[in-house]
Design an enzyme around this catalytic site. Sequence first.
Site, PDB file in Angstrom:
ATOM      1  N   HIS A  20       0.832  -1.196   0.000  1.00  0.00           N
ATOM      2  CA  HIS A  20       0.000   0.000   0.000  1.00  0.00           C
ATOM      3  C   HIS A  20       0.877   1.261   0.000  1.00  0.00           C
ATOM      4  CE1 HIS A  20      -3.622   2.215   1.978  1.00  0.00           C
ATOM      5  NE2 HIS A  20      -3.615   2.368   0.664  1.00  0.00           N
ATOM      6  N   ASP A  28       7.803   7.603 -20.965  1.00  0.00           N
ATOM      7  CA  ASP A  28       8.280   7.690 -22.341  1.00  0.00           C
ATOM      8  C   ASP A  28       9.757   7.320 -22.434  1.00  0.00           C
ATOM      9  OD1 ASP A  28       9.857  10.090 -21.821  1.00  0.00           O
ATOM     10  OD2 ASP A  28       7.995  11.234 -21.949  1.00  0.00           O
ATOM     11  N   HIS A  98       7.147  18.724 -13.650  1.00  0.00           N
ATOM     12  CA  HIS A  98       7.940  17.644 -14.247  1.00  0.00           C
ATOM     13  C   HIS A  98       9.252  17.434 -13.492  1.00  0.00           C
ATOM     14  CE1 HIS A  98       9.148  14.815 -17.293  1.00  0.00           C
ATOM     15  NE2 HIS A  98      10.228  15.517 -17.592  1.00  0.00           N
ATOM     16  N   TYR A 120       5.911  14.384 -21.987  1.00  0.00           N
ATOM     17  CA  TYR A 120       5.290  14.244 -20.670  1.00  0.00           C
ATOM     18  C   TYR A 120       4.378  13.021 -20.551  1.00  0.00           C
ATOM     19  CZ  TYR A 120       7.231  18.872 -20.408  1.00  0.00           C
ATOM     20  OH  TYR A 120       8.102  19.932 -20.444  1.00  0.00           O
ATOM     21  N   ALA A 121       4.667  11.984 -21.298  1.00  0.00           N
ATOM     22  CA  ALA A 121       3.913  10.727 -21.202  1.00  0.00           C
ATOM     23  C   ALA A 121       4.543   9.875 -20.106  1.00  0.00           C
ATOM     24  CB  ALA A 121       3.903  10.001 -22.539  1.00  0.00           C
ATOM     25  N   ASN A 122       4.377  10.342 -18.872  1.00  0.00           N
ATOM     26  CA  ASN A 122       4.946   9.685 -17.701  1.00  0.00           C
ATOM     27  C   ASN A 122       3.897   9.690 -16.600  1.00  0.00           C
ATOM     28  OD1 ASN A 122       7.849   9.537 -18.674  1.00  0.00           O
ATOM     29  ND2 ASN A 122       7.452  11.727 -18.827  1.00  0.00           N
TER      30      ASN A 122
END
EC number: 5.4.99.62
Length: 131
Positions: A20, A28, A98, A120-122
């Site tokens: 948890h 990316d 970021h 920014y594909a994170n």
Amino acid sequence: MKKTKVINSDISRVIAQMGHFDKLSIGDAGMPVPRTTEKIDLAVTNGVPSFMEVLNNVLEELAVQRIYLAEEIKTENPDMLAAIETRLPETPISFIPHTEMKQELNNCHAFIRTGEMTPYANILLESNVVF
């Protein structure tokens, strides 16, 4: 042979070890990963596998209570943001700069590198309990 959706042995191991509030990141191809964070590199070529393919696969086995995205995704990659929101409609989202996202990789069990080549594909996935 394993029957469930996640058959990558490293990803399966990491998910099985998470508790948890633990975090797992998917991102990316260009995201810098600290040397102290395990990197599971799935990238083959531009766009293969895609960020969403990997996210969808991981979500088959990982219970998630919150996600973290870069604030910049709102303006720099709104299509990806929409896809994430569609896939996780009930999951709270925390938007962080970021630069903070990169620092948070130090606190992740692992970073899964995809072939995604959009900005920014994170994502940071914060695990939940299943009971």
